[in-house]
Design a protein around this motif. Structure first.
Motif, short mmCIF file in Angstrom:
data_model
loop_
_atom_site.label_atom_id
_atom_site.label_comp_id
_atom_site.label_asym_id
_atom_site.label_seq_id
_atom_site.Cartn_x
_atom_site.Cartn_y
_atom_site.Cartn_z
N THR A 1 0.82 -1.21 0.00
CA THR A 1 0.00 0.00 0.00
C THR A 1 0.85 1.26 0.00
O THR A 1 0.56 2.24 -0.70
N MET A 2 1.93 1.27 0.80
CA MET A 2 2.75 2.46 0.95
C MET A 2 3.88 2.55 -0.07
O MET A 2 4.67 3.50 -0.03
N GLN A 3 3.98 1.60 -0.97
CA GLN A 3 5.11 1.59 -1.89
C GLN A 3 5.21 2.85 -2.74
O GLN A 3 6.31 3.38 -2.94
N PRO A 4 4.11 3.40 -3.30
CA PRO A 4 4.24 4.65 -4.06
C PRO A 4 4.82 5.79 -3.21
O PRO A 4 5.60 6.60 -3.70
N PHE A 5 4.45 5.83 -1.93
CA PHE A 5 5.00 6.87 -1.06
C PHE A 5 6.51 6.70 -0.91
O PHE A 5 7.27 7.67 -1.03
N TYR A 6 6.96 5.47 -0.63
CA TYR A 6 8.39 5.24 -0.49
C TYR A 6 9.13 5.59 -1.78
O TYR A 6 10.19 6.20 -1.77
N GLN A 7 8.57 5.18 -2.90
CA GLN A 7 9.24 5.42 -4.18
C GLN A 7 9.26 6.91 -4.54
O GLN A 7 10.12 7.35 -5.29
N SER A 8 8.32 7.68 -3.99
CA SER A 8 8.27 9.11 -4.29
C SER A 8 9.25 9.93 -3.48
O SER A 8 9.41 11.13 -3.72
N LEU A 9 9.92 9.29 -2.50
CA LEU A 9 10.78 10.06 -1.61
C LEU A 9 11.99 10.65 -2.32
O LEU A 9 12.53 11.68 -1.90
N VAL A 10 12.44 10.01 -3.41
CA VAL A 10 13.55 10.59 -4.18
C VAL A 10 13.13 11.94 -4.74
O VAL A 10 13.84 12.95 -4.59
N ALA A 11 11.97 11.98 -5.38
CA ALA A 11 11.44 13.26 -5.87
C ALA A 11 11.17 14.21 -4.72
O ALA A 11 11.38 15.43 -4.84
N GLY A 12 10.72 13.66 -3.59
CA GLY A 12 10.45 14.50 -2.43
C GLY A 12 11.70 15.19 -1.92
O GLY A 12 11.68 16.39 -1.59
N PHE A 13 12.80 14.45 -1.83
CA PHE A 13 14.05 15.05 -1.38
C PHE A 13 14.55 16.10 -2.38
O PHE A 13 15.11 17.13 -1.99
N PHE A 14 14.37 15.83 -3.66
CA PHE A 14 14.78 16.81 -4.68
C PHE A 14 14.03 18.14 -4.46
O PHE A 14 14.64 19.21 -4.41
N ILE A 15 12.72 18.06 -4.34
CA ILE A 15 11.92 19.27 -4.17
C ILE A 15 12.23 19.93 -2.82
O ILE A 15 12.33 21.16 -2.72
N LEU A 16 12.38 19.11 -1.78
CA LEU A 16 12.68 19.65 -0.45
C LEU A 16 13.98 20.43 -0.45
O LEU A 16 14.05 21.57 0.04
N PHE A 17 15.04 19.83 -1.01
CA PHE A 17 16.35 20.50 -1.01
C PHE A 17 16.34 21.73 -1.92
O PHE A 17 16.91 22.77 -1.57
N LEU A 18 15.73 21.58 -3.09
CA LEU A 18 15.71 22.70 -4.03
C LEU A 18 14.95 23.89 -3.45
O LEU A 18 15.45 25.03 -3.45
N ALA A 19 13.74 23.63 -2.97
CA ALA A 19 12.91 24.72 -2.45
C ALA A 19 13.52 25.34 -1.20
O ALA A 19 13.56 26.58 -1.06
N SER A 20 13.99 24.50 -0.28
CA SER A 20 14.56 25.03 0.97
C SER A 20 15.86 25.78 0.71
O SER A 20 16.10 26.84 1.31
N GLY A 21 16.71 25.24 -0.17
CA GLY A 21 17.95 25.91 -0.50
C GLY A 21 17.71 27.26 -1.16
O GLY A 21 18.39 28.26 -0.86
N TRP A 22 16.76 27.29 -2.06
CA TRP A 22 16.41 28.54 -2.75
C TRP A 22 15.86 29.56 -1.74
O TRP A 22 16.22 30.74 -1.77
N ALA A 23 14.98 29.08 -0.85
CA ALA A 23 14.41 29.97 0.16
C ALA A 23 15.49 30.53 1.07
O ALA A 23 15.50 31.74 1.39
N TYR A 24 16.41 29.67 1.50
CA TYR A 24 17.50 30.12 2.37
C TYR A 24 18.38 31.14 1.63
O TYR A 24 18.71 32.20 2.18
#
Length: 528
Positions: free
Chosen positions: A312-335
């Motif tokens: 059930t949770m496999q799509p969530f786990y697999q999406s974490l790579v994209a999640g980290f990309f967006i998290l780092f990009l957005a947070s780094g840009w904001a900082y």
């Protein structure tokens, strides 16, 4: 760089390191290994080396015979030349690494990583730095591939910010993520994958057996608690003393950039900008996290595969790579927009480009490694070795403690040749699980024993897809760090994690402890 006047220059690990570093560049080692595999495949094909696949059959119901394939056959030569671009671009870690590092490049070069890690380290007890990194690494393997490209390099940054050797941090992170791949405090997608294979193997004897994704929960949680002090002790008392005191190379101011400036060195306005950047980055990170959580509960649940059972949770786990990309990009840009390091979108593009430049050596290694792994698979040598090795253990008729130890050793040995945990278990389970059931060992215990051997040798085999990437991480901090250096650094972890894991498995069987909720180590086959 490291202080050369250390114990790194003597002892068996030093001899392993020197011998390994005298080898050619890792990219050319893979080329030589390709030639060796080609020669072996030709001989194995000529002498008719083969194995009977334990689960698959021909269309007419006859057993499927796996035969060694010559890599000099017309078919395989054509495959090598025609599929060369896709062999490289489809190399398993490639997409994960490139995507995450695009975002991480912005977070790092904007100064976010340095500011966050510097403050976190200064507020955390230094004595607990290693166990915190190790625990986060083991828990972080719930994110699978994302943990390799996020947690391991961050461990190096954290150690550098604390004034410790960054390669020791990378080693501790690598040991936790990869060596402790099957250890965790919670079941995850690996449990779903492995028990799905176990269920298919059990069906040959007992079609009424029902898979429990938490069937190894207690075992892997205890394994986490056992591996934690092992990684802690080896990192602080064995590995870091060998590495010596870290001294940045000329022109390398990365470590210095991690340190938080004092008010006497930097104008107050700069400190205020950094604080503003931290606040803005924190708010941005929170919004990204809430968005990801929302996609697990929003209408349609795009990150939840409803009705998929354990997956059930496999799509969530697999999406974490994209999640980290967006998290780092957005947070780094904001900082950066608040601190002044990012003045326009052009700075963001430049930072991402520089991050890709840092991966240039890894791309060369990945090209060679991808083709070696592919050619080894085309030869069928790995499959034949795995199947025949399991058959030998089955026919040995040994006492259970010895049998469990040999199964773990077999798994650890095969892991040097076949990296995928689920692929190995798909080959071994049809033989090992029914065999142990007939000997009174539950399918869950068979799975647990496999998991012990599967992780321990991940960290010493160049066939592990992320091994070249870890070498690249280390060389960022120590340009002279070679393949032998990485092997010598990780061998102590591998040995002690394997030994302690085997002891744990044998004790668990002998004591008959529960492996998970409602799951024991023994099994009784009901007669129809």
């Amino acid at each position: 760089m490291s202080d050369p006047q250390t114990s790194r220059q003597s002892g068996i690990l030093a001899r392993i390191e020197r011998a390994g570093n005298r080898l050619p560049d890792p990219a050319f080692i893979f080329i030589w290994l390709m030639l060796v595999v080609v020669a072996i495949s030709v001989l194995a094909s000529f002498f008719g080396v083969q194995a009977v696949h334990p689960t698959q059959q021909m269309d007419d119901g006859s057993p499927l015979i796996i035969e060694a394939a010559s890599l000099l056959s017309a078919e395989n030569i054509q495959r090598l030349l025609v599929e060369m671009p896709t062999t490289f671009t489809h190399f398993h870690p490639m997409g994960y690494v490139l995507v995450v590092m695009l975002g991480a490049g912005v977070a790092e070069r904007s100064g976010l990583f340095g500011a966050v890690m510097s403050r976190a380290v200064k507020r955390a007890p230094m004595a607990l730095l290693t166990p915190v990194v190790a625990l986060l690494a083991m828990v972080g393997n719930l994110a699978a591939d994302a943990a390799y490209v996020v947690l391991i390099p961050l461990a190096g940054v954290i150690f550098a910010a604390a004034g410790r050797h960054p390669v020791a941090g990378i080693a501790a992170g690598f040991a936790g993520v990869s060596g402790g791949f099957s250890a965790n405090l919670l079941p995850g997608q690996l449990d779903a994958l492995l028990f799905g294979v176990t269920e298919a193997a059990v069906d040959t004897l007992d079609s009424s057996w029902v898979m429990n994704i938490a069937g190894n929960w207690y075992f892997i949680a205890v394994m986490t608690l056992i591996y934690l002090p092992v990684i802690w002790y080896l990192t602080d008392k064995v590995i870091e003393p060998r590495l010596g005191r870290y001294q940045p190379a000329d022109g390398d101011d990365t470590a210095a950039a991690m340190a938080e400036p004092t008010s006497s060195e930097v104008p107050e306005t700069i400190d205020e900008r950094e604080n503003a950047g931290m606040r803005r980055a924190g708010i941005t990170a929170l919004l990204v996290i809430l968005a990801w959580v929302g996609m697990c509960f929003a209408p349609g649940t795009p990150l939840i595969n409803e009705g998929a059972g354990p997956a059930t949770m496999q799509p969530f786990y697999q999406s974490l790579v994209a999640g980290f990309f967006i998290l780092f990009l957005a947070s780094g840009w904001a900082y950066g927009s608040a601190s002044g390091s990012v003045k326009s979108h052009r700075d963001v593009v430049r930072m991402m480009s520089e991050a890709m430049a840092d991966l240039s050596y890894y791309l060369v290694l990945a090209f060679a490694a991808a083709h070696f792994v592919a050619m080894f698979n085309w030869s069928n040598l790995g499959l034949i070795f795995a199947i025949n090795g399991a058959g030998v253990i089955q026919s040995a008729n040994l006492p259970l403690p010895i049998l469990m130890t040999l199964i773990i050793m077999l798994t650890a040995s095969i892991n040097l040749f076949i990296g995928s945990a689920s692929a190995k278990w798909a080959l071994l389970a049809p033989v090992l699980v029914p065999m142990l059931m007939l000997l009174g060992i539950s399918p869950e215990m068979a799975t647990a024993a496999y998991r012990v051997g599967d992780g321990a040798t991940n960290i010493i085999t160049p066939l592990m897809p992320y091994f070249p990437l870890i070498l690249t991480f280390c060389q960022r901090w120590d340009r002279n760090f070679g393949l032998g250096s990485l092997a010598a650094t990780m061998i102590p972890y591998s040995i002690w994690m394997l030994v302690t894991g085997m002891i744990l498995a044998v004790i668990w069987v002998a004591a008959g402890l529960p492996l998970g909720p409602g799951v024991g180590t023994t099994y009784e086959l009901l007669q129809p």
